[in-house]
Structure formats: C-alpha cells, structure tokens
Motif scaffolding. Structure first.
Motif, PDB file in Angstrom:
ATOM      1  N   GLY A 168       7.542 -22.821  11.196  1.00 58.14           N
ATOM      2  CA  GLY A 168       6.614 -23.719  10.526  1.00 58.14           C
ATOM      3  C   GLY A 168       6.246 -23.299   9.113  1.00 58.14           C
ATOM      4  O   GLY A 168       6.999 -22.599   8.430  1.00 58.14           O
ATOM      5  N   ALA A 169       5.050 -23.733   8.694  1.00 54.10           N
ATOM      6  CA  ALA A 169       4.631 -23.560   7.305  1.00 54.10           C
ATOM      7  C   ALA A 169       4.405 -22.110   6.916  1.00 54.10           C
ATOM      8  O   ALA A 169       4.571 -21.738   5.751  1.00 54.10           O
ATOM      9  CB  ALA A 169       3.353 -24.356   7.058  1.00 54.10           C
ATOM     10  N   GLY A 170       4.030 -21.262   7.873  1.00 51.71           N
ATOM     11  CA  GLY A 170       3.750 -19.873   7.551  1.00 51.71           C
ATOM     12  C   GLY A 170       2.462 -19.716   6.752  1.00 51.71           C
ATOM     13  O   GLY A 170       1.826 -20.703   6.363  1.00 51.71           O
ATOM     14  N   PHE A 171       2.079 -18.465   6.495  1.00 50.56           N
ATOM     15  CA  PHE A 171       0.832 -18.203   5.760  1.00 50.56           C
ATOM     16  C   PHE A 171       0.832 -16.759   5.280  1.00 50.56           C
ATOM     17  O   PHE A 171       1.652 -15.932   5.712  1.00 50.56           O
ATOM     18  CB  PHE A 171      -0.389 -18.454   6.654  1.00 50.56           C
ATOM     19  N   ASN A 172      -0.085 -16.452   4.401  1.00 46.72           N
ATOM     20  CA  ASN A 172      -0.272 -15.081   3.938  1.00 46.72           C
ATOM     21  C   ASN A 172      -1.215 -14.387   4.912  1.00 46.72           C
ATOM     22  O   ASN A 172      -2.396 -14.748   5.012  1.00 46.72           O
ATOM     23  CB  ASN A 172      -0.851 -15.071   2.522  1.00 46.72           C
ATOM     24  N   VAL A 173      -0.706 -13.416   5.663  1.00 48.26           N
ATOM     25  CA  VAL A 173      -1.482 -12.794   6.742  1.00 48.26           C
ATOM     26  C   VAL A 173      -2.745 -12.126   6.206  1.00 48.26           C
ATOM     27  O   VAL A 173      -3.851 -12.335   6.732  1.00 48.26           O
ATOM     28  CB  VAL A 173      -0.616 -11.762   7.498  1.00 48.26           C
ATOM     29  N   ASN A 174      -2.631 -11.324   5.150  1.00 42.50           N
ATOM     30  CA  ASN A 174      -3.797 -10.595   4.629  1.00 42.50           C
ATOM     31  C   ASN A 174      -4.871 -11.542   4.118  1.00 42.50           C
ATOM     32  O   ASN A 174      -6.062 -11.363   4.405  1.00 42.50           O
ATOM     33  CB  ASN A 174      -3.367  -9.650   3.500  1.00 42.50           C
ATOM     34  N   ILE A 202       1.989  -9.013  13.324  1.00 41.58           N
ATOM     35  CA  ILE A 202       1.966 -10.422  12.933  1.00 41.58           C
ATOM     36  C   ILE A 202       2.655 -10.531  11.575  1.00 41.58           C
ATOM     37  O   ILE A 202       2.195  -9.952  10.588  1.00 41.58           O
ATOM     38  CB  ILE A 202       0.524 -10.966  12.845  1.00 41.58           C
ATOM     39  N   HIS A 203       3.766 -11.252  11.547  1.00 43.71           N
ATOM     40  CA  HIS A 203       4.576 -11.346  10.329  1.00 43.71           C
ATOM     41  C   HIS A 203       4.721 -12.818   9.947  1.00 43.71           C
ATOM     42  O   HIS A 203       5.137 -13.640  10.752  1.00 43.71           O
ATOM     43  CB  HIS A 203       5.945 -10.719  10.555  1.00 43.71           C
ATOM     44  N   SER A 204       4.365 -13.121   8.718  1.00 46.39           N
ATOM     45  CA  SER A 204       4.465 -14.500   8.253  1.00 46.39           C
ATOM     46  C   SER A 204       4.501 -14.526   6.736  1.00 46.39           C
ATOM     47  O   SER A 204       4.070 -13.577   6.067  1.00 46.39           O
ATOM     48  CB  SER A 204       3.266 -15.319   8.758  1.00 46.39           C
ATOM     49  N   ALA A 205       5.032 -15.614   6.208  1.00 45.53           N
ATOM     50  CA  ALA A 205       5.032 -15.853   4.772  1.00 45.53           C
ATOM     51  C   ALA A 205       5.046 -17.354   4.569  1.00 45.53           C
ATOM     52  O   ALA A 205       5.579 -18.101   5.395  1.00 45.53           O
ATOM     53  CB  ALA A 205       6.248 -15.207   4.108  1.00 45.53           C
ATOM     54  N   VAL A 206       4.447 -17.798   3.480  1.00 48.01           N
ATOM     55  CA  VAL A 206       4.364 -19.229   3.212  1.00 48.01           C
ATOM     56  C   VAL A 206       5.757 -19.835   3.157  1.00 48.01           C
ATOM     57  O   VAL A 206       6.634 -19.356   2.435  1.00 48.01           O
ATOM     58  CB  VAL A 206       3.618 -19.483   1.880  1.00 48.01           C
ATOM     59  N   GLY A 207       5.956 -20.866   3.990  1.00 44.31           N
ATOM     60  CA  GLY A 207       7.233 -21.557   4.032  1.00 44.31           C
ATOM     61  C   GLY A 207       8.299 -20.887   4.880  1.00 44.31           C
ATOM     62  O   GLY A 207       9.423 -21.399   4.978  1.00 44.31           O
ATOM     63  N   LYS A 208       7.971 -19.762   5.524  1.00 39.23           N
ATOM     64  CA  LYS A 208       8.991 -19.024   6.269  1.00 39.23           C
ATOM     65  C   LYS A 208       8.637 -18.793   7.731  1.00 39.23           C
ATOM     66  O   LYS A 208       9.236 -17.953   8.394  1.00 39.23           O
ATOM     67  CB  LYS A 208       9.261 -17.684   5.579  1.00 39.23           C
ATOM     68  N   GLY A 209       7.680 -19.533   8.247  1.00 39.77           N
ATOM     69  CA  GLY A 209       7.368 -19.412   9.659  1.00 39.77           C
ATOM     70  C   GLY A 209       6.569 -18.171   9.993  1.00 39.77           C
ATOM     71  O   GLY A 209       6.149 -17.420   9.112  1.00 39.77           O
ATOM     72  N   THR A 210       6.391 -17.944  11.300  1.00 39.76           N
ATOM     73  CA  THR A 210       5.542 -16.851  11.771  1.00 39.76           C
ATOM     74  C   THR A 210       6.174 -16.190  13.000  1.00 39.76           C
ATOM     75  O   THR A 210       6.764 -16.864  13.844  1.00 39.76           O
ATOM     76  CB  THR A 210       4.145 -17.375  12.148  1.00 39.76           C
ATOM     77  N   ILE A 211       6.033 -14.874  13.070  1.00 34.35           N
ATOM     78  CA  ILE A 211       6.443 -14.115  14.251  1.00 34.35           C
ATOM     79  C   ILE A 211       5.261 -13.271  14.701  1.00 34.35           C
ATOM     80  O   ILE A 211       4.726 -12.470  13.934  1.00 34.35           O
ATOM     81  CB  ILE A 211       7.641 -13.196  13.962  1.00 34.35           C
ATOM     82  N   VAL A 212       4.848 -13.457  15.937  1.00 35.63           N
ATOM     83  CA  VAL A 212       3.827 -12.610  16.561  1.00 35.63           C
ATOM     84  C   VAL A 212       4.544 -11.776  17.614  1.00 35.63           C
ATOM     85  O   VAL A 212       5.185 -12.315  18.520  1.00 35.63           O
ATOM     86  CB  VAL A 212       2.710 -13.444  17.207  1.00 35.63           C
TER      87      VAL A 212
END
Length: 229
Positions: A168-174, A202-212
């Motif tokens: 999905g959209a992803g996000f900046n974790v910090n 928890i790894h994510s970046a804007v536009g690159k999805g998320t992995i928990v």
C-alpha cells in the motif's frame, strides 16, 4: 490508574473490552449454541414420532435442521473471533485464518495467508503475535490503500516468525510514531511486544508498502522435533 502512562491506560481499556468479549463469546458458544442444538434434537424426535401420520414432515424438519446447523456454525465462528483466547483454544494457524477472513470482508484487495499448523509457541506470546497481526491488518485496511497483502507464520531456526506485508501507500515510521495524534496501532504493537519478550520490526516507506515482522522462540518440544529432523 493514577500515574499510568497513556499507553498503559489504553491497554487497560483494551483488556476490559476483551474481557467483555470473552463473556459474550461464552454466552454464544455455551448457551445459545446449546439451545439451538437441543432444538435440533427435538426436531429429530418429532420427525420420528409423526413420519407415519405426516410424511411431509421428514423433508420439512430436514430443512429446518439444516438452517439450524448453519446458524450454529456461524455462532461458533463468531464466538471464536470474539474470544481473545482463540489462539490458546484453537491454535495460531486457525486464529490467523479467522482473522484474515474477517479483514477480507473489509477490503476488495486480496489477503493471502500461509501459516504452519504444527508450529508451537508459548500461549502468552501467541496471543501477542495475534494482536500484532490484528493491528497490522487494521492499519493496512484503514490507511494503507493496498492492492494486496499477505500474512505469513513460519519457523526459521528456533524462532516463530510472523510477517504482515502489504503493497500500500506506506508511511514514515519515525514521523508517524512521534505524532501525538497518530501511530496508535504502532505504539500498541511495540508495547505488547516489549512486555512479552517478542522481537518486533516495522519497516515502511512512502509509496513502498509496509512490513511488520515479529518473532519469538518456539517451545522446547518444537525445537527438539526440528533438531531431530
């Protein structure tokens, strides 16, 4: 709860909600389902008593019994979902199946599940891994705008690994965790993990999805089986 942190207060509220859900689950499973099962047995008796006088009763009672069985199955499934001890009672794989099925109904995107059924972990840590999966899927459904997601539960070396991935959209974790109005799911995942000896990433970046990704040791019996193999 004077002096408790915001996280601790939230956890106390969640625990209270889960106790009420557990009570409702017991009512559905132990009372309502049993009453419906008793009705089905009475229909059996009635069919046998009146099948000679009223031949049509056989087909009619069979239809009603089929409907009752469907309702009972739905109630039992709901009781499993409501009860926070689902992992302890039914196992991690079954619990994840029910969880994924629930979230599939909330999103058009596919959610794939791959879970090892014979993987055994401590009850408390299993319950926390289930919560982490629930928080991760909830975040993905509500905020991720994903096209697809997957939940993996497997063993690597002597650890049980849970992964929830989405594209999905992803996000900046910090940034999300530091916002006062955001990051509640992430905050709770980290709290439960820290209280249970679970490693969480928890790894994510804007536009690159998320992995928990969360992991805990497998139980000693499971380790011995792997080593012997």
């Amino acid at each position: 709860m004077k002096g408790a942190s915001v996280t601790e207060k939230l956890v106390a509220l969640i625990d209270e909600r889960e106790r009420e859900q557990a009570r409702l689950a017991r009512v559905l499973h132990d009372r309502v389902s049993q009453v419906l099962s008793a009705v089905g047995l009475q229909l059996d008796v009635m069919r046998m008593d009146f099948r000679e006088q009223a031949p049509g009763i056989v087909a009619r009672t069979a239809e009603i019994q089929a409907l009752l069985e469907s309702v009972i199955e739905e109630l039992r499934g709901l009781s499993y979902e409501l009860n926070p001890s689902i992992v302890e009672r039914a196992g991690m794989a079954f619990a994840l199946e029910r969880l994924v099925a629930r979230f599939r109904d909330q999103t058009p995107g596919p959610i794939r599940l791959a879970a090892e059924r014979d993987l055994h972990i401590a009850v408390q840590q299993g319950a926390v891994l289930y919560r982490i999966a629930e928080f991760a899927l909830d975040n993905a459904v509500r905020h991720g705008a994903f096209r697809s997601a997957e939940v993996l539960f497997r063993q690597a070396h002597n650890r049980a690994i849970l992964e929830v991935r989405d594209n999905g959209a992803g996000f900046n974790v910090n940034e999300t965790e530091n916002r006062s109005e955001g990051g509640l799911g992430l905050l709770l995942m980290r709290y439960y993990a820290s209280q249970s000896g679970i490693r969480l990433g928890i790894h994510s970046a804007v536009g690159k999805g998320t992995i928990v990704k969360a992991s805990c040791p497998v139980e000693q019996e499971q380790r011995q089986k792997v080593e012997n193999a």
